[in-house]
Design a protein around this motif. Sequence first.
Motif, mmCIF file in Angstrom:
data_model
loop_
_atom_site.group_PDB
_atom_site.id
_atom_site.type_symbol
_atom_site.label_atom_id
_atom_site.label_comp_id
_atom_site.label_asym_id
_atom_site.label_seq_id
_atom_site.Cartn_x
_atom_site.Cartn_y
_atom_site.Cartn_z
ATOM 1 N N SER A 1 -16.797 4.511 -8.203
ATOM 2 C CA SER A 1 -15.414 4.549 -7.739
ATOM 3 C C SER A 1 -15.067 5.887 -7.116
ATOM 4 O O SER A 1 -14.153 5.980 -6.300
ATOM 5 C CB SER A 1 -14.459 4.259 -8.893
ATOM 6 N N THR B 1 0.823 -1.210 0.000
ATOM 7 C CA THR B 1 0.000 0.000 0.000
ATOM 8 C C THR B 1 0.856 1.258 0.000
ATOM 9 O O THR B 1 0.516 2.239 -0.659
ATOM 10 C CB THR B 1 -0.939 0.000 1.216
ATOM 11 N N ALA C 1 -11.585 1.323 -11.426
ATOM 12 C CA ALA C 1 -11.071 2.178 -12.499
ATOM 13 C C ALA C 1 -10.861 1.392 -13.785
ATOM 14 O O ALA C 1 -10.973 1.952 -14.882
ATOM 15 C CB ALA C 1 -9.764 2.840 -12.067
ATOM 16 N N TYR C 2 -10.554 0.093 -13.669
ATOM 17 C CA TYR C 2 -10.354 -0.758 -14.847
ATOM 18 C C TYR C 2 -11.541 -1.685 -15.104
ATOM 19 O O TYR C 2 -11.462 -2.571 -15.949
ATOM 20 C CB TYR C 2 -9.084 -1.598 -14.673
ATOM 21 N N GLU D 1 -4.212 7.302 3.091
ATOM 22 C CA GLU D 1 -3.575 6.164 2.440
ATOM 23 C C GLU D 1 -2.089 6.119 2.772
ATOM 24 O O GLU D 1 -1.497 5.060 2.879
ATOM 25 C CB GLU D 1 -3.782 6.287 0.930
ATOM 26 N N ARG E 1 -9.054 1.120 -7.432
ATOM 27 C CA ARG E 1 -8.190 0.756 -8.555
ATOM 28 C C ARG E 1 -8.827 -0.346 -9.407
ATOM 29 O O ARG E 1 -8.671 -0.360 -10.625
ATOM 30 C CB ARG E 1 -6.820 0.315 -8.016
ATOM 31 N N GLU F 1 -12.675 6.656 -3.551
ATOM 32 C CA GLU F 1 -11.305 7.175 -3.666
ATOM 33 C C GLU F 1 -10.801 7.620 -2.301
ATOM 34 O O GLU F 1 -11.384 8.506 -1.678
ATOM 35 C CB GLU F 1 -11.275 8.359 -4.628
ATOM 36 N N ARG G 1 2.027 1.717 -3.460
ATOM 37 C CA ARG G 1 0.928 1.780 -4.445
ATOM 38 C C ARG G 1 1.061 0.665 -5.490
ATOM 39 O O ARG G 1 0.894 0.886 -6.685
ATOM 40 C CB ARG G 1 0.879 3.136 -5.152
ATOM 41 N N LEU H 1 -0.366 -2.720 -6.992
ATOM 42 C CA LEU H 1 -1.508 -3.611 -7.074
ATOM 43 C C LEU H 1 -1.353 -4.470 -8.320
ATOM 44 O O LEU H 1 -1.514 -4.005 -9.439
ATOM 45 C CB LEU H 1 -2.829 -2.827 -7.127
#
Length: 306
Positions: free
Chosen positions: A266, A154, A191-192, A276, A188, A270, A157, A159
């Motif tokens: 999403s 994390t 987002a895809y 984060e 994330r 966020e 970042r 993934l």
Amino acid sequence: DYRFIIWTYLVVLVAVSALMSLWGHWRFNRMLAVELARLRREYHPKLLIRAYRRLINYLEGCWFFNTSRIKHSRQVAGRFGEILLGMEIEDEEALGIYEEILLQEPEKDKFYDFLIRCYSRKGRLSERSFNFLRRRYHERPDDRLVGILSREYTLRRKLNYESERVLLRCLKLYPRHRDKVLCFVVPRLLAYSRTDDNAAMFYMAAAEEGQGEQLAPILRRLEERYREKGRDDALAYRLAQVLHDYKIPEKDGSGEKASFAAEESSAGWEPDEEEEGVFRLEGLDYGEQSLERQAEEKAAGQAAMS
């Protein structure tokens, strides 16, 4: 003549190799004795680390048979690593030595247990330690590494398939940190517009945490896909149970609208940049090793150091 030349070359090669090996053994033993004598006069962790590096560099730079080099490197690691571990030195250079020892001898659990305690107390690992842990977890899966690796993924970042496997395990082992893990992963995935099995498990975990309404479009799309493929495995059963138990609303409109709704959802997921950035996993489980056993090992290490 050709036979004579070839045999002469081979004899010279073997003789020179043997002489260089004998000279290397003699010089290595002499260097080891000198370094240990120097350390007896001034016992300091920095001097220990420098002596260790000098001996390892000599082994790598001088000519040795491969078996001899491995034997001597283990001898050096055993002498200096045990002393550093007995003193409980935790700086980066000492951690690097422990990692090198474990790469050569993975079964040395006392170095491994000490490294886990050190890593869990650090705010962020170096790239060397991070790569060592990734390799160790891949070769020897251990739940004690899950919390540390989850924190590192994390913070960096990262993934991907590798980190998703660890983060899914983290959801089971550390329920109190589910929100932090999901806030990192779910945006994330959305987002895809991912609908693979790994993504489905994260979506369902988020729905169980009370975010089912936001994820309703993507969950209903998964339901349709599973129905079309005729899936009746454990994942499809769990999805049906989540949709029923958490009263996930039906999606409206066509598949295009559902896709748009998933992208819109999403936005509510966020996470804050600051939140984060301070992702931490406290209270890591060190296994069955009790405090009494740790104290006994520490006393034994100090006795061996003396």
